[in-house]
Write a protein that holds these residues in place. Structure first.
Motif, PDB file in Angstrom:
ATOM      1  N   HIS A   1       8.097  -1.756 -62.021  1.00  0.00           N
ATOM      2  CA  HIS A   1       7.717  -0.457 -61.462  1.00  0.00           C
ATOM      3  C   HIS A   1       6.212  -0.253 -61.666  1.00  0.00           C
ATOM      4  CE1 HIS A   1       7.727   4.186 -61.887  1.00  0.00           C
ATOM      5  NE2 HIS A   1       7.484   3.845 -60.634  1.00  0.00           N
ATOM      6  N   PRO A   2       5.400  -0.689 -60.707  1.00  0.00           N
ATOM      7  CA  PRO A   2       3.955  -0.458 -60.791  1.00  0.00           C
ATOM      8  C   PRO A   2       3.584   0.859 -60.106  1.00  0.00           C
ATOM      9  CG  PRO A   2       4.415  -1.842 -58.925  1.00  0.00           C
ATOM     10  CD  PRO A   2       5.764  -1.475 -59.529  1.00  0.00           C
ATOM     11  N   LYS A   3       2.319   1.215 -60.194  1.00  0.00           N
ATOM     12  CA  LYS A   3       1.874   2.414 -59.483  1.00  0.00           C
ATOM     13  C   LYS A   3       1.872   2.170 -57.984  1.00  0.00           C
ATOM     14  CE  LYS A   3      -1.552   6.103 -59.483  1.00  0.00           C
ATOM     15  NZ  LYS A   3      -2.733   6.695 -60.153  1.00  0.00           N
ATOM     16  N   TRP A   4       1.426   0.959 -57.584  1.00  0.00           N
ATOM     17  CA  TRP A   4       1.383   0.607 -56.168  1.00  0.00           C
ATOM     18  C   TRP A   4       1.950  -0.791 -55.964  1.00  0.00           C
ATOM     19  CZ3 TRP A   4      -3.501   2.284 -58.278  1.00  0.00           C
ATOM     20  CH2 TRP A   4      -3.883   3.584 -57.915  1.00  0.00           C
ATOM     21  N   ILE A   5       2.510  -1.018 -54.793  1.00  0.00           N
ATOM     22  CA  ILE A   5       2.908  -2.349 -54.344  1.00  0.00           C
ATOM     23  C   ILE A   5       2.247  -2.607 -52.987  1.00  0.00           C
ATOM     24  CG2 ILE A   5       4.818  -3.833 -53.570  1.00  0.00           C
ATOM     25  CD1 ILE A   5       6.655  -2.365 -55.491  1.00  0.00           C
ATOM     26  N   ILE A   6       1.584  -3.747 -52.873  1.00  0.00           N
ATOM     27  CA  ILE A   6       1.062  -4.182 -51.569  1.00  0.00           C
ATOM     28  C   ILE A   6       1.875  -5.407 -51.165  1.00  0.00           C
ATOM     29  CG2 ILE A   6      -0.939  -5.058 -50.301  1.00  0.00           C
ATOM     30  CD1 ILE A   6      -2.722  -3.422 -52.107  1.00  0.00           C
ATOM     31  N   PRO A   7       2.823  -5.237 -50.242  1.00  0.00           N
ATOM     32  CA  PRO A   7       3.756  -6.329 -49.936  1.00  0.00           C
ATOM     33  C   PRO A   7       3.196  -7.392 -49.003  1.00  0.00           C
ATOM     34  CG  PRO A   7       4.327  -4.388 -48.657  1.00  0.00           C
ATOM     35  CD  PRO A   7       3.187  -3.987 -49.563  1.00  0.00           C
ATOM     36  N   ILE A   8       2.051  -7.142 -48.349  1.00  0.00           N
ATOM     37  CA  ILE A   8       1.413  -8.002 -47.347  1.00  0.00           C
ATOM     38  C   ILE A   8       2.181  -7.969 -46.025  1.00  0.00           C
ATOM     39  CG2 ILE A   8       0.563 -10.327 -46.784  1.00  0.00           C
ATOM     40  CD1 ILE A   8      -1.010  -8.879 -49.000  1.00  0.00           C
ATOM     41  N   GLU A   9       3.485  -8.053 -46.083  1.00  0.00           N
ATOM     42  CA  GLU A   9       4.319  -7.803 -44.908  1.00  0.00           C
ATOM     43  C   GLU A   9       5.181  -6.582 -45.176  1.00  0.00           C
ATOM     44  OE1 GLU A   9       5.513 -11.731 -42.580  1.00  0.00           O
ATOM     45  OE2 GLU A   9       6.188 -11.830 -44.671  1.00  0.00           O
ATOM     46  N   PRO A  10       5.116  -5.548 -44.335  1.00  0.00           N
ATOM     47  CA  PRO A  10       4.304  -5.373 -43.141  1.00  0.00           C
ATOM     48  C   PRO A  10       2.796  -5.319 -43.467  1.00  0.00           C
ATOM     49  CG  PRO A  10       6.022  -3.703 -43.265  1.00  0.00           C
ATOM     50  CD  PRO A  10       5.961  -4.368 -44.590  1.00  0.00           C
ATOM     51  N   THR A  11       1.990  -5.642 -42.472  1.00  0.00           N
ATOM     52  CA  THR A  11       0.545  -5.670 -42.636  1.00  0.00           C
ATOM     53  C   THR A  11      -0.007  -4.272 -42.872  1.00  0.00           C
ATOM     54  OG1 THR A  11       0.411  -7.590 -41.176  1.00  0.00           O
ATOM     55  CG2 THR A  11      -1.614  -6.345 -41.530  1.00  0.00           C
ATOM     56  N   GLY A  12      -0.960  -4.171 -43.792  1.00  0.00           N
ATOM     57  CA  GLY A  12      -1.694  -2.927 -43.982  1.00  0.00           C
ATOM     58  C   GLY A  12      -0.961  -1.848 -44.750  1.00  0.00           C
ATOM     59  N   VAL A  13       0.137  -2.195 -45.414  1.00  0.00           N
ATOM     60  CA  VAL A  13       0.970  -1.201 -46.099  1.00  0.00           C
ATOM     61  C   VAL A  13       0.680  -1.214 -47.598  1.00  0.00           C
ATOM     62  CG1 VAL A  13       3.347  -0.640 -46.757  1.00  0.00           C
ATOM     63  CG2 VAL A  13       2.805  -1.254 -44.389  1.00  0.00           C
ATOM     64  N   THR A  14       0.550  -0.011 -48.172  1.00  0.00           N
ATOM     65  CA  THR A  14       0.502   0.162 -49.617  1.00  0.00           C
ATOM     66  C   THR A  14       1.592   1.149 -50.001  1.00  0.00           C
ATOM     67  OG1 THR A  14      -1.891  -0.234 -49.691  1.00  0.00           O
ATOM     68  CG2 THR A  14      -0.897   0.871 -51.591  1.00  0.00           C
ATOM     69  N   LEU A  15       2.479   0.733 -50.889  1.00  0.00           N
ATOM     70  CA  LEU A  15       3.602   1.566 -51.311  1.00  0.00           C
ATOM     71  C   LEU A  15       3.311   2.166 -52.678  1.00  0.00           C
ATOM     72  CD1 LEU A  15       6.451  -0.973 -50.429  1.00  0.00           C
ATOM     73  CD2 LEU A  15       5.668   0.945 -49.019  1.00  0.00           C
ATOM     74  N   SER A  16       3.602   3.438 -52.848  1.00  0.00           N
ATOM     75  CA  SER A  16       3.465   4.081 -54.150  1.00  0.00           C
ATOM     76  C   SER A  16       4.831   4.512 -54.649  1.00  0.00           C
ATOM     77  CB  SER A  16       2.523   5.284 -54.069  1.00  0.00           C
ATOM     78  OG  SER A  16       3.019   6.240 -53.146  1.00  0.00           O
ATOM     79  N   ASP A  17       4.967   4.521 -55.995  1.00  0.00           N
ATOM     80  CA  ASP A  17       6.208   4.892 -56.660  1.00  0.00           C
ATOM     81  C   ASP A  17       7.411   4.109 -56.108  1.00  0.00           C
ATOM     82  OD1 ASP A  17       7.489   6.194 -58.724  1.00  0.00           O
ATOM     83  OD2 ASP A  17       8.113   7.878 -57.455  1.00  0.00           O
ATOM     84  N   HIS A  18       7.188   2.811 -55.901  1.00  0.00           N
ATOM     85  CA  HIS A  18       8.248   1.890 -55.511  1.00  0.00           C
ATOM     86  C   HIS A  18       8.491   0.900 -56.646  1.00  0.00           C
ATOM     87  CE1 HIS A  18       8.123   3.510 -51.501  1.00  0.00           C
ATOM     88  NE2 HIS A  18       8.909   2.565 -51.006  1.00  0.00           N
ATOM     89  N   ALA A  19       9.580   0.182 -56.534  1.00  0.00           N
ATOM     90  CA  ALA A  19       9.909  -0.851 -57.516  1.00  0.00           C
ATOM     91  C   ALA A  19      10.270  -2.134 -56.788  1.00  0.00           C
ATOM     92  CB  ALA A  19      11.061  -0.406 -58.414  1.00  0.00           C
ATOM     93  N   LEU A  20      10.117  -3.229 -57.493  1.00  0.00           N
ATOM     94  CA  LEU A  20      10.493  -4.537 -56.962  1.00  0.00           C
ATOM     95  C   LEU A  20      11.567  -5.129 -57.858  1.00  0.00           C
ATOM     96  CD1 LEU A  20       8.380  -7.200 -55.309  1.00  0.00           C
ATOM     97  CD2 LEU A  20       9.643  -7.904 -57.339  1.00  0.00           C
ATOM     98  N   ALA A  21      12.688  -5.521 -57.247  1.00  0.00           N
ATOM     99  CA  ALA A  21      13.816  -6.067 -57.987  1.00  0.00           C
ATOM    100  C   ALA A  21      13.842  -7.587 -57.849  1.00  0.00           C
ATOM    101  CB  ALA A  21      15.121  -5.474 -57.463  1.00  0.00           C
ATOM    102  N   VAL A  22      14.031  -8.272 -58.983  1.00  0.00           N
ATOM    103  CA  VAL A  22      14.039  -9.732 -59.028  1.00  0.00           C
ATOM    104  C   VAL A  22      15.325 -10.211 -59.676  1.00  0.00           C
ATOM    105  CG1 VAL A  22      12.898 -11.781 -59.976  1.00  0.00           C
ATOM    106  CG2 VAL A  22      11.517  -9.826 -59.223  1.00  0.00           C
ATOM    107  N   ASN A  23      15.929 -11.227 -59.068  1.00  0.00           N
ATOM    108  CA  ASN A  23      17.090 -11.865 -59.685  1.00  0.00           C
ATOM    109  C   ASN A  23      17.100 -13.344 -59.345  1.00  0.00           C
ATOM    110  OD1 ASN A  23      19.568 -11.394 -61.276  1.00  0.00           O
ATOM    111  ND2 ASN A  23      20.576 -12.250 -59.459  1.00  0.00           N
ATOM    112  N   ASP A  24      17.364 -14.150 -60.357  1.00  0.00           N
ATOM    113  CA  ASP A  24      17.459 -15.601 -60.182  1.00  0.00           C
ATOM    114  C   ASP A  24      16.210 -16.165 -59.490  1.00  0.00           C
ATOM    115  OD1 ASP A  24      18.680 -18.075 -60.509  1.00  0.00           O
ATOM    116  OD2 ASP A  24      19.760 -17.953 -58.600  1.00  0.00           O
ATOM    117  N   GLY A  25      15.046 -15.627 -59.868  1.00  0.00           N
ATOM    118  CA  GLY A  25      13.781 -16.152 -59.379  1.00  0.00           C
ATOM    119  C   GLY A  25      13.366 -15.674 -58.009  1.00  0.00           C
ATOM    120  N   ARG A  26      14.154 -14.811 -57.391  1.00  0.00           N
ATOM    121  CA  ARG A  26      13.841 -14.355 -56.032  1.00  0.00           C
ATOM    122  C   ARG A  26      13.760 -12.828 -55.955  1.00  0.00           C
ATOM    123  NH1 ARG A  26      13.247 -17.972 -52.379  1.00  0.00           N
ATOM    124  NH2 ARG A  26      13.938 -20.103 -52.824  1.00  0.00           N
ATOM    125  N   ILE A  27      13.018 -12.375 -54.968  1.00  0.00           N
ATOM    126  CA  ILE A  27      12.915 -10.939 -54.719  1.00  0.00           C
ATOM    127  C   ILE A  27      14.209 -10.468 -54.065  1.00  0.00           C
ATOM    128  CG2 ILE A  27      11.662  -9.149 -53.463  1.00  0.00           C
ATOM    129  CD1 ILE A  27       9.214 -11.102 -53.528  1.00  0.00           C
TER     130      ILE A  27
END
Length: 443
Positions: A15-41
């Motif tokens: 849970h960072p302050k921002w996530i820049i996923p690269i895809e979609p292009t030009g997007v910056t996400l705030s108050d998001h989280a990234l879930a990881v399991n078994d080495g993959r998103i």
């Protein structure tokens, strides 16, 4: 999905302050989280939804950070880290013929490559780089270092038409390289490229053989091209054409081809790279330091050519720092074109991540934060007082922050760098080995 029993179990929730996923292009996400399991998103979603949906074995809160894909170094000679600062302030031809090649003739061994590559891996992980595209001798020694470090690497099967300590002739280079590739092809973090060094060190016969192998084995081709005016002049003198036309005639240009440097391109040659679907690895710091020139970054970008960023080796940079390459590429594109929007911050970030992955044929695995891709990630802390204020996190990453602000680097979901240290490398032991080679090179 509100009850604890209905939650999906995962390994890690970031849970960072921002996530820049690269895809979609030009997007910056705030108050998001990234879930990881078994080495993959697994997912990228609002934090409150993540708490409802997932039960994580570990949760990492990064309130002052940007999370983005791991950076891709599209061109380097990793083992040359041992020659950092060894031959500075020289033009390319002098640098190669009077300093680098004689040093390699005296000192190049498996141990040199293993130590130098491990030193490079430690440096790259510290700067958020999770994948590098290498071109150097004794690639089996590089494999040892990559495996120890936990990085992802595309290893170039280097080919020249003159002997070195590694191989006797072009057939010997290819035989040794392909044998290694066959032995390692199932390793999840390793891939391979055919790496003919340059048009001035490789004959037509060898290039034709490489083009055939590339098509048969579906391997990218990775070579220096149009780095200096002297290279082009010598090609015209010997072959009657500029290097890019020679390679086109020999069948090398196409979606499998990565042109490294591509500094001195005419407009028609940029069109040719575009029409044939080639990729370009830009190494602006190395080009400037060797006095080789400035690539036409804006023109390459405008013609729709996929370009990534490389550091070249530490002997000609002297840093393996993709943050530096992002900033410099954006500034050079703006300055040369006199267009402040020639390469935006988001476009520079894409060049440092997804574009490099695409050039290597790895964009289905890495380069953006899409569910299903490998969790190759880096976290950059930008709440330091010297970096304030921050209006746009993407802009901050390219123009303000640097590799010193990277705090975490993951490869395939495994934390490979934190608290400024690589997880799998004994830095003190590495420095001891590095000092041995420093003394040998110095005297």
């Amino acid at each position: 999905m509100n009850s604890e029993n209905s939650q999906v179990a995962i390994d890690l929730l970031i849970h960072p302050k921002w996530i820049i996923p690269i895809e979609p292009t030009g997007v910056t996400l705030s108050d998001h989280a990234l879930a990881v399991n078994d080495g993959r998103i697994v997912d990228v979603l609002p934090y409150d939804k993540a708490l409802e949906r997932y039960s994580s074995r570990e949760e990492l809160d990064l309130p002052g950070h940007v999370l983005l894909p791991g950076l891709v170094n599209l061109h380097t000679h990793a083992a040359m880290s041992l020659m950092r600062g060894y031959a500075d302030d020289l033009p390319l031809t002098t640098w190669l013929t009077e300093r680098i090649w004689p040093a390699e003739a005296r000192h190049l061994t498996m141990d040199f490559v293993r130590t130098g590559t491990l030193l490079a891996c430690a440096e790259m992980l510290r700067g958020g780089i999770t994948t590098f595209n290498d071109m150097y001798f004794f690639p089996a020694a590089a494999v040892d270092a990559v495996r120890q470090s936990g990085m992802r690497a595309a290893l170039g099967l280097v080919v020249l038409d003159h002997p070195t300590n590694y191989a006797a002739d072009a057939d010997d280079y290819l035989s040794k390289g392909l044998t290694l590739r066959d032995a390692c092809k199932d390793h999840p973090l390793l891939s391979f490229c055919l790496a003919p060094h340059a048009p001035y060190t490789v004959t037509d016969k060898t290039f034709e053989k490489i083009a055939t192998l590339s098509a048969q084995l579906e391997l990218p081709i990775h070579t220096h091209l149009h780095e200096t005016p002297n290279e082009i002049a010598e090609s015209i003198k010997q072959y009657g054409v500029r290097p890019i036309q020679r390679l086109h005639t020999l069948g090398l240009l196409g979606p499998q081809f990565i042109a490294v440097h591509a500094v001195h391109l005419e407009a028609a040659e940029i069109d040719q790279l575009s029409h044939t679907g080639c990729h370009v690895a830009l190494c602006p710091t190395s080009n400037l330091k060797l006095g080789s020139g400035i690539p036409a970054i804006s023109d390459i970008h405008q013609r729709g050519i996929n370009f990534g960023l490389g550091t070249d080796g530490a002997a000609s940079n002297n840093r393996l720092d993709i943050f530096q390459e992002m900033r410099l590429s954006a500034l050079l594109a703006k300055g040369v074109s006199e267009d402040a929007a020639a390469l935006t911050a988001h476009q520079a970030l894409q060049a440092a991540t997804l574009n490099g992955a695409r050039a290597l044929g790895l964009d289905h695995q890495i380069g953006s934060l899409r569910p299903g891709k490998a969790a190759d990630l880096c976290a950059v802390r930008i709440d330091d007082w010297m970096l304030q204020p921050c209006f746009d996190p993407a802009s901050h990453l390219v123009y303000t922050a640097g590799r010193d602000n990277v705090t975490h680097t993951w490869v395939a979901g495994k934390l490979q760098m934190q608290e400024n240290l690589p997880s799998n490398i004994d830095v003190q032991q590495l420095l001891a080995h590095t000092n041995i080679w420093h003394n040998r090179l110095a005297y």
